[in-house]
Design a protein around this motif. Structure first.
Motif, PDB file in Angstrom:
ATOM      1  N   GLN A 254       0.830  -1.210   0.000  1.00  0.00           N
ATOM      2  CA  GLN A 254       0.000   0.000   0.000  1.00  0.00           C
ATOM      3  C   GLN A 254       0.864   1.258   0.000  1.00  0.00           C
ATOM      4  OE1 GLN A 254      -3.173  -0.622  -1.109  1.00  0.00           O
ATOM      5  NE2 GLN A 254      -3.940   0.687   0.513  1.00  0.00           N
ATOM      6  N   ARG A 263      -1.911  -5.625  -1.812  1.00  0.00           N
ATOM      7  CA  ARG A 263      -2.666  -4.447  -2.251  1.00  0.00           C
ATOM      8  C   ARG A 263      -3.985  -4.868  -2.889  1.00  0.00           C
ATOM      9  NH1 ARG A 263      -1.967  -0.250  -6.579  1.00  0.00           N
ATOM     10  NH2 ARG A 263      -2.599   1.715  -5.617  1.00  0.00           N
ATOM     11  N   GLN A 267      -7.847  -3.746  -1.731  1.00  0.00           N
ATOM     12  CA  GLN A 267      -8.813  -3.219  -2.695  1.00  0.00           C
ATOM     13  C   GLN A 267     -10.064  -4.089  -2.743  1.00  0.00           C
ATOM     14  OE1 GLN A 267      -6.308  -3.200  -6.157  1.00  0.00           O
ATOM     15  NE2 GLN A 267      -5.519  -1.132  -5.773  1.00  0.00           N
TER      16      GLN A 267
END
Length: 312
Positions: A254, A263, A267
């Motif tokens: 991140q 990441r 999301q």
């Protein structure tokens, strides 16, 4: 034959682990809400929602749903992404992020061993001297500061003034250096302390004193005799920490906008994309199992007294 029995026993244990992971994924995904409502919205006609439930098998009893889930999970089919990339298979979406995460983890492990072990060895050999004090101070700081702070400091004082280090993204070894160093910082410090502690104990053993009395060089004593015996607890710890690196990569990826599994997981959680979340957890479990199996094989290489059949 011992090798074959050992392999079967370990594979059986890993199958049980994957079964437990799949059960946890299934239960959590069912407790988190109605996935159909995420796909079509709360205002969609009930007929449409029932049709989608039927297509996905969500109108079946839970035991049947789990059997269907396991059937698909075996072939890495976790359904299609709901919100992040609608229509794209979740498994393929995660697979595209697996390689970057493996690369980042490999760089982090390289830093952790490449810096942590030498610092620990020097501290053990130079006990009480400035090298030992400096090495253990570094190890204490490394275990005290959070990884996100390390990442931010590297961006502020290294990436910003030096154009060589990219601020974000992936694509080359330069993109891996700062995220890899950030991810490895805690593990690096821990390996330094553990190496120092174990090597200091081994150096006081009789077989090391005997080797020195025979006129064997210090380099061979430290490398071939002492460090090899001191390294087994370090390897055990490293196996656990490498598994944690996959989780720690979430924060690091991140900070550096690195396109890895961590990441992607963040999301997917923000967008409530449950198929992608399930695929991320399943792939992460497989990677941890591979790491643990590799560590088991390294035990056998480092300590010949360990047998495949479990006998001494």
């Amino acid at each position: 034959m011992n090798w074959f029995r050992y392999l079967l026993r370990r594979l059986g244990q890993y199958v049980v682990v994957l079964f437990g992971v799949s059960l946890i994924i299934f239960v959590i995904s069912r407790l988190s809400g109605d996935p159909v409502a995420l796909m079509v919205g709360m205002d969609a006609p009930e007929e449409l929602r029932e049709s989608i439930r039927s297509d996905l098998g969500l109108d079946e009893p839970l035991i049947v749903q789990y059997a269907l889930f396991m059937r698909d999970a075996i072939v890495l089919n976790f359904g299609e992404s709901i919100s992040m990339a609608p229509g794209e298979p979740a498994g393929q979406l995660v697979l595209s992020r697996v390689v970057p995460t493996i690369q980042l983890t490999a760089v982090a492990v390289f830093f952790a061993f490449g810096i942590g072990v030498p610092v620990g060895v020097i501290s053990a050999i130079r006990q009480g001297e400035y090298a030992d004090i400096g090495g253990m101070t570094f190890a204490l700081l490394g275990q005290s500061v959070p990884s996100f702070w390390v990442g931010l400091m590297l961006i502020l004082f290294v990436a910003v003034p030096i154009d060589f280090f990219p601020l974000a993204g992936a694509g080359s070894i330069r993109h891996l250096l700062l995220p890899g160093l950030t991810l490895s910082f805690f593990m690096m410090a821990s390996i330094a302390r553990l190496t120092r502690s174990n090597l200091a104990d081994v150096l006081d053993e009789e077989f090391v004193k005997t080797a020195r009395s025979k006129g064997i060089s210090d380099l061979r004593v430290y490398g071939s005799h002492a460090l090899r015996n001191a390294f087994i607890p370090v390897l055990t710890y490293a196996g656990v920490q490498i598994a944690y690196l996959f989780g720690g990569a979430v924060i690091t990826e991140q900070i550096f906008a690195y396109p890895g599994m961590g990441r992607l997981a963040i999301q997917a959680i923000y967008s409530r994309d449950f198929p992608v979340i399930q695929a991320v957890v399943f792939f992460a479990a497989i990677m941890v199992i591979i790491v643990n199996f590799t560590i088991d094989l390294l035990y056998l290489k480092l300590d010949p007294r360990i047998s495949y059949g479990g006998d001494r």
